[in-house]
Design a protein around this motif. Structure first.
Motif, mmCIF file in Angstrom:
data_model
loop_
_atom_site.group_PDB
_atom_site.id
_atom_site.type_symbol
_atom_site.label_atom_id
_atom_site.label_comp_id
_atom_site.label_asym_id
_atom_site.label_seq_id
_atom_site.Cartn_x
_atom_site.Cartn_y
_atom_site.Cartn_z
ATOM 1 N N GLU A 13 -8.320 3.659 -0.600
ATOM 2 C CA GLU A 13 -8.776 3.794 0.783
ATOM 3 C C GLU A 13 -9.206 5.226 1.088
ATOM 4 O OE1 GLU A 13 -6.181 1.713 3.472
ATOM 5 O OE2 GLU A 13 -6.353 3.311 4.954
ATOM 6 N N GLU A 49 -11.328 2.516 8.968
ATOM 7 C CA GLU A 49 -10.334 2.380 10.035
ATOM 8 C C GLU A 49 -10.663 3.245 11.256
ATOM 9 O OE1 GLU A 49 -6.361 4.572 9.643
ATOM 10 O OE2 GLU A 49 -6.949 4.325 7.563
ATOM 11 N N LYS A 65 0.846 -1.202 0.000
ATOM 12 C CA LYS A 65 0.000 0.000 0.000
ATOM 13 C C LYS A 65 0.875 1.244 0.000
ATOM 14 C CE LYS A 65 -2.700 1.511 3.579
ATOM 15 N NZ LYS A 65 -3.752 1.251 4.580
ATOM 16 N N ASP A 84 -3.875 4.725 -0.377
ATOM 17 C CA ASP A 84 -4.582 5.401 0.718
ATOM 18 C C ASP A 84 -4.608 6.914 0.495
ATOM 19 O OD1 ASP A 84 -5.807 6.026 3.084
ATOM 20 O OD2 ASP A 84 -4.259 5.185 4.400
ATOM 21 N N HIS A 144 -6.299 8.753 3.021
ATOM 22 C CA HIS A 144 -6.461 9.201 4.400
ATOM 23 C C HIS A 144 -7.681 10.099 4.652
ATOM 24 C CE1 HIS A 144 -2.127 7.968 4.651
ATOM 25 N NE2 HIS A 144 -2.658 7.371 5.687
HETATM 26 MG MG MG Z 1 -5.553 4.547 6.146
#
Ligand code: MG
Length: 408
Positions: A247, A273, A174, A221, A223
């Motif tokens: 993500e 998450e 990732k 990702d 975030h």
């Molecule tokens: Mg993450």
């Protein structure tokens, strides 16, 4: 192995006493102690002690700063109780805290560390690995992806790092593509990416895709920082790379927005998450807002709660790729869940600059071999902290599993 043998005789005696038809004498919790560690992020370690010398060890993460007073507050639900009633203890502590934040965040993260310690303890008490108590295993080993901290063709060490990751045997990697310091970002607060920023993101994805073996999966990702426009554009432009997942292209708290991004693209969207308990995942699943969910097992409520979340997702044919940024103790705890659920996809391991800390944190050494974790057959979680190594990451000024002083 030698360390394991040391505690086996008393353990065997306790098991004998506890597996008789009437389970006399019952195990009783005598103390709950904590330690705080800074690894990749902030971790709270919890140990639960019993009157028969069996100790359970759990780990919570991220939202656990300030969790020690919470765990101390949980003591009144734990001390004197039978630790084998894991779900009952969990539910009592959870429902007792509804006015104290027990829906999410710090409260649930601290409770998570306790829950995991209870499972370790239960496994040791009955002489079984934890996965056995979660329904048994679907697989003998758990596939791990490497969150690489490498992504840029401009980084002269990138090729070397990628080679290292490949040599370690990972089959999935990732990368992060959100960049607050991108010089083409024109506003310090707003997260609408400019054309040039999106070009930079695609350049990173293309670089990694070309650098990794074709059969290695690539996840990306963002975030949860960007707005809807950016999220949709990045997901669309990334389609040719056939990502394992993208993500949190938009913040996770607006499930409708996540669903809109998901519906706009063929890139699989992964989310979750920072969601807590089954209740946090319900809307995400009902609204079909994610292709893949990523509960953080050291944060979202623990091992059984994660199993329940995974089972809920399975009814929607949604796989689970848990977020994981903890020590080998918490990572192994995650592996027990990953082994027991049908819809497991892949588990995270975050690259850590202090690789030696990772490799020495438990007595069993590096638990990841060639990109997989093999489930141990030892009772409980099957890993024991190496105190000397772990203490190197102790948060200064915090207690290290010191016995709790009862208040007068
Ligand atoms: Mg993450």
């Amino acid at each position: 192995m030698a360390a394991g043998l040391l505690w086996l005789p008393p353990l065997a005696a306790a098991v004998q006493a506890n597996t008789s038809p009437y389970r006399r004498p019952k195990l009783k919790i005598t103390d709950v102690r904590t330690a705080e560690v800074r690894g990749h992020g902030y971790q709270l370690h919890v140990r639960i002690y019993t009157d028969q010398g069996i100790v359970g060890h759990g780990e919570g993460t991220d939202a656990v700063q300030g969790g020690v007073p919470l765990v101390n507050g949980f003591r009144r639900f734990l001390v004197g109780q039978d630790p084998l009633n894991v779900d009952s203890l969990f539910e009592r502590i959870r429902t007792a805290g509804i006015f104290a934040g027990a829906q999410a965040g710090q409260y649930v993260s601290a409770l998570t560390a306790v829950e995991i310690a209870l499972w370790d303890l239960a496994g040791k008490a009955v002489g079984l690995p934890v996965y056995q108590l979660l329904g048994g295993k679907m697989r003998d080993r758990v596939r791990i992806y490497c969150d690489s901290q490498t992504n840029s063709p401009d980084d002269p060490t990138a090729k070397q790092k990628i080679q290292q990751i490949t040599d370690l045997g990972f089959t999935a990697v990732k990368i992060d593509i959100d960049d607050a310091r991108d010089p083409m970002r024109w506003d310090p607060v707003n997260w609408t990416a400019s054309n040039a920023e999106i070009d930079n993101m695609m350049r990173k994805i293309a670089f990694m895709r070309e650098s990794l073996p074709k059969r290695t999966d690539l996840a990306v990702d963002m975030h949860g920082r960007y707005d809807m426009t950016t999220g949709k554009r990045v997901a669309k432009e990334a389609e040719p790379f056939k990502l394992l997942f993208l993500e949190e292209p938009v913040p996770a708290e607006n499930v409708d927005a996540m669903r809109d991004v998901r519906e706009s693209t063929t890139t699989p969207i992964c989310c979750g998450e920072n969601l807590f308990l089954r209740h946090g995942f319900r809307e995400l699943l009902e609204k079909r807002a994610a292709d893949i969910i990523m509960p953080d097992i050291q944060k979202c409520g623990g091992l059984l709660e994660s199993r329940k979340i995974a089972d809920m997702a399975h009814t929607y044919y949604v796989p689970v790729a848990p977020h994981c940024v903890v020590s080998p103790i918490g990572t192994m705890a995650s592996c027990h869940v990953c082994a027991a659920i049908p819809n497991f996809l892949v588990l995270e391991w975050h690259w850590i600059q202090r690789l030696e800390l990772w490799r020495n944190f438990v007595k069993e050494g590096d638990i990841i071999q060639k990109g997989f974790v093999t489930l141990p057959e030892r009772p409980g979680l099957g890993v024991e902290m190496n105190e000397e190594a772990a203490r190197k990451a102790q948060v200064p000024g915090t207690p290290w599993f010191e016995p709790t002083k009862e208040r007068a």
